[in-house]
Design a protein around this motif. Structure first.
Motif, PDB file in Angstrom:
ATOM      1  N   GLU A 146     -10.391 -26.387  -3.740  1.00 58.31           N
ATOM      2  CA  GLU A 146      -9.380 -27.087  -2.923  1.00 58.31           C
ATOM      3  C   GLU A 146      -8.212 -27.550  -3.794  1.00 58.31           C
ATOM      4  N   ALA A 177      -4.367 -26.425  -3.555  1.00 57.38           N
ATOM      5  CA  ALA A 177      -3.322 -27.418  -3.283  1.00 57.38           C
ATOM      6  C   ALA A 177      -2.144 -27.256  -4.245  1.00 57.38           C
ATOM      7  N   ALA A 234      -0.190 -24.197  -3.288  1.00 59.32           N
ATOM      8  CA  ALA A 234       0.467 -24.324  -1.985  1.00 59.32           C
ATOM      9  C   ALA A 234       1.576 -25.378  -2.000  1.00 59.32           C
ATOM     10  N   GLU A 260       1.267 -28.584  -2.551  1.00 61.37           N
ATOM     11  CA  GLU A 260       0.854 -29.865  -1.951  1.00 61.37           C
ATOM     12  C   GLU A 260       0.737 -30.981  -2.990  1.00 61.37           C
ATOM     13  N   TRP A 261       0.970 -30.658  -4.253  1.00 58.24           N
ATOM     14  CA  TRP A 261       0.851 -31.646  -5.333  1.00 58.24           C
ATOM     15  C   TRP A 261       2.185 -32.385  -5.449  1.00 58.24           C
ATOM     16  N   THR A 262       2.331 -33.401  -4.612  1.00 61.33           N
ATOM     17  CA  THR A 262       3.615 -34.108  -4.575  1.00 61.33           C
ATOM     18  C   THR A 262       3.663 -35.219  -5.605  1.00 61.33           C
ATOM     19  N   TRP A 319      -6.841 -38.910  -3.564  1.00 63.18           N
ATOM     20  CA  TRP A 319      -6.666 -37.492  -3.216  1.00 63.18           C
ATOM     21  C   TRP A 319      -7.685 -36.638  -3.956  1.00 63.18           C
TER      22      TRP A 319
END
Ligand code: DGY
Length: 325
Positions: free
Chosen positions: A123, A127, A130, A132-134, A140
């Protein structure tokens, strides 16, 4: 004198193939994919030996097709649930496999899969890719600690005890179950015998290392998953047939257990639209427990040694227990 005739059911590592080719009339399926059953049944007619993988079912149909010339079935695997050993022995056919050589490699994969599942590595990798690692977020992708956990080992055989040895660095409490206590193996590992039920109820991680037999088929059913902790992680690197995958899916979806890591499934391969593959808390690998270059090469050579001994009418160096005649 005629050279023995053998069938090799797959493209196997070259050192093993050369050994066989040097001594036998060899018909081999030169592919990474399994030999189709109808071709296999045709090719085995009148052979002295069969070198197979765990993808070939060796049953009375194959033995009948081979006929009385068949002396040995040698599988390039330690597991032999795909072979009807009794039927082989009844016909005087020896059965060989590859024990020991893949023990540590498979135990390492079990540990890797356990950690990957517990720490949610697939996952996390997804991430990052994609986008999604802001930022760093407190909770998280939080997972479960292995250190200090209770780990339940189902089957303290060669691989189960190698897995227990690898866990020595994690200060775990080790439980194990099986047909009977094995103090001489378990005591040095600090592992305590438990009933299957007690192991399920107490373990944070349950790792399967038993063979697939009539007694262990679908051992992990709905009732078994219900007994496990809601935070438990289930790991299977043994055989898919030990698990009812529908029950596992339900348990994961209903939150009866926290996650599962599977290197083996039933069927194999798992169809790409199988519901388990849609779950973020289920990590599925394509049966790679023994997949290192060194181990797979050694397995292939051991299976070749069994084949060559068998076609010469000698006892096999690595016989399946009960598979000698
Ligand atoms: C075996 O050998 O039985 C494994 O499942 C594959 O290495």
């Amino acid at each position: 004198m005629d050279r023995p005739r053998v069938v090799v059911t797959r493209d196997i590592p070259a050192p093993a193939f050369r050994k066989i080719w040097a001594c036998c009339e060899t018909r081999y399926w030169d592919s990474q994919e399994p030999i189709p059953r109808d071709i296999f049944l045709e090719w085995v007619q009148g052979v002295d030996g069969i070198y197979c993988l765990l993808t070939e079912r060796i049953d009375p149909e194959v033995l009948d097709a081979a006929g009385p010339s068949l002396k040995v079935v040698s599988t390039m695997s330690v597991g032999y649930d795909h072979i009807d050993v009794e039927a082989c022995v009844r016909r005087g056919v020896q059965v060989g496999h590859t024990p020991g050589v893949l023990t540590e490699t498979t135990a390492e994969l079990a540990l890797a899969l356990l950690l990957a599942t517990a720490r949610r590595l697939p996952e996390a990798i997804h991430a990052v890719k994609a986008g999604e690692w802001t930022t760093w977020k407190p909770m998280w992708l939080t997972g479960w600690d292995l250190h200090g956990a209770t780990v339940g080992i189902v089957g303290l055989g060669r691989i189960g005890s190698a897995f227990a040895r690898l866990l020595q660095g994690f200060q775990c409490r080790l439980l194990y179950t099986g047909p009977r206590p094995k103090p001489s193996v378990a005591d040095p590992l600090g592992a305590t015998y438990a009933t299957f039920e007690a192991l399920l109820e107490q373990s944070d991680f349950v790792s399967v290392h038993c063979p697939l037999t009539p007694e262990t088929a679908r051992l992990f059913d709905a009732a078994a998953f219900r007994r496990m902790k809601e935070t438990a992680i289930f790991i299977n690197t043994a055989r898919g047939g030990v698990v009812d995958h529908q029950a596992l899916y339900q348990a994961l979806v209903a939150g009866q257990i926290a996650g599962a890591g599977l290197d083996v499934t039933d069927p194999e391969p798992l169809p790409s639209d199988h519901p388990l593959l849609g779950l973020p808390n289920c990590v599925v690998l394509p049966h790679i427990g023994s997949a290192t270059v060194a181990t797979r090469t050694r397995m292939a050579l051991m299976a070749a040694e069994n084949l060559l001994a068998g076609v010469a009418g000698h006892p096999l160096p690595h016989p399946v227990q009960g598979g000698t005649v």
